[in-house]
Design an enzyme around this catalytic site. Sequence first.
Site, short mmCIF file in Angstrom:
data_model
loop_
_atom_site.label_atom_id
_atom_site.label_comp_id
_atom_site.label_asym_id
_atom_site.label_seq_id
_atom_site.Cartn_x
_atom_site.Cartn_y
_atom_site.Cartn_z
N GLU A 10 -8.46 53.72 -39.21
CA GLU A 10 -9.17 52.45 -39.10
C GLU A 10 -9.42 51.89 -40.49
O GLU A 10 -9.88 52.61 -41.37
CB GLU A 10 -10.52 52.59 -38.39
CG GLU A 10 -10.45 52.78 -36.90
CD GLU A 10 -11.83 52.75 -36.24
OE1 GLU A 10 -12.71 52.02 -36.75
OE2 GLU A 10 -12.02 53.46 -35.25
N GLU A 68 -14.88 59.02 -34.73
CA GLU A 68 -16.02 58.96 -35.66
C GLU A 68 -17.16 59.88 -35.19
O GLU A 68 -18.29 59.45 -34.95
CB GLU A 68 -16.52 57.52 -35.81
CG GLU A 68 -15.51 56.62 -36.49
CD GLU A 68 -16.02 55.20 -36.75
OE1 GLU A 68 -15.59 54.59 -37.74
OE2 GLU A 68 -16.85 54.72 -35.95
#
Length: 475
Positions: free
Chosen positions: A367, A175
Amino acid sequence: MKMVEKNFPKGFLWGGAIAANQCEGAVLEDGKGYSTADALPEGVFGNEAIPPLDNYLKKNAIDFYHRYKEDIALFAQMGFKVLRLSIAWSRIFPHGDETVPNEKGLQFYDDVFDELAKYGIQPLVTLSHYEMPLYLATNYGGWVNRKVIDFYLNFAQVCFERYCNKVKYWLTFNEINVILHAPFNGGGIKGKADQINPEVLYQAIHHQFVASAQATKIAHKINPNFKIGCMIAGSPIYPLTPQPEDIQETVRRDRESLFFADVHVRGKYPGYMLRFFEENHIHLEITKEDEEILKNTVDFISFSYYMSYCATADEKLNQQARGNVMSGVKNPYLKESEWGWQIDPKGLRYILNQFYDRYQLPLFIVENGLGAKDILVVDEQYGYTVNDDYRIDYLKEHLKQVLEAIKDGVEVLGYTSWGPIDIVANTKCQVSKRYGYIYVDVHDDFSGTLARYPKKSFWWYQKVIATNGESLNDI
């Protein structure tokens, strides 16, 4: 003419995703050093040498370090084709600036990869998942310092060379766009985002771009069969109203994340960011060598997806809803989880199409999941378990939208749901927000036996994988 896919493709990589700092424990065992993850939840350095807490959940976490064989066996029982996991940088280089790696740390991941191979499970490895050696943050200032690029590349090269025959899929940073919102979490930079000079913050981001691109080059040289991906926190943005001002604000917010994928995929800074830098008097140190390095682009794009947001230019309506580190305006048409995260399965199809239309590269959902306060019960059929139908419903609806995107023509490599086993939350250092198919008997007050119990969703996901998604249509 290529036929439209009607089902999940053969070889689709079903699995789950974990992170070293949230599952391993053994914080200082076998030569490991402290990482920035050990200084959370507050993101402070204590006395500048050690984390501020004597006792905290990540210290032991769920003890994956000693129980990985048991956990991998459970993943195999579900039928996993892939496990996304990370390598703790401070387990390989305790301070981060050493030249010689910690052999015991390297051997641990050798053992984990061998155990995965025994069951035919591929590893998908993140090199930097919200942790770097704490020493690099306290003594070098984190990613603000250009020297950290070389320390990272040394770490990356050691991993690529050591595991060149055991790992195919790699992610350079987790991320990576979250550094804009949580600089300490994403970059080892002290202070909150609104307290840091934007020029300093974007310089640190540039250093990560250079490190990621150079690592991609090194990886492809070591093993041309490596597949290197970037990883973006994905949250599609919808305009709150059709007013042109809201549309433009939506574009601006969207670009905050797309910028990070643009650089990884296209190998240069997009024009809208050059304008942003100029208008905000942000002057970055970008060398000619940096510009050449950035041309080493990724093979695929991976992303997390938990929720969508809205955007508006109306300050009166611009009330932010907190989510996975980032925030945005609530969508009045969506329901929320226990933690106030809005649930939007169709947003997953939206962002898959958005990424694929923009980049035409394979995508990997690495995710996605539902955090909830699970309750352990005794069931006549399964013994100790959790009746988490709410999680099954959440995942089922999201996976149906993944299939819709595949039918749209999007190339999706796989799906690794977040936290296939209960793990410690990253920023809050709590375990009460559970995501797993496997319940772990550990609690926020440090009590528990660490025993593992399959939840109802365990058996549901087992069937999904066994049927390659066909069981999603079951009532």
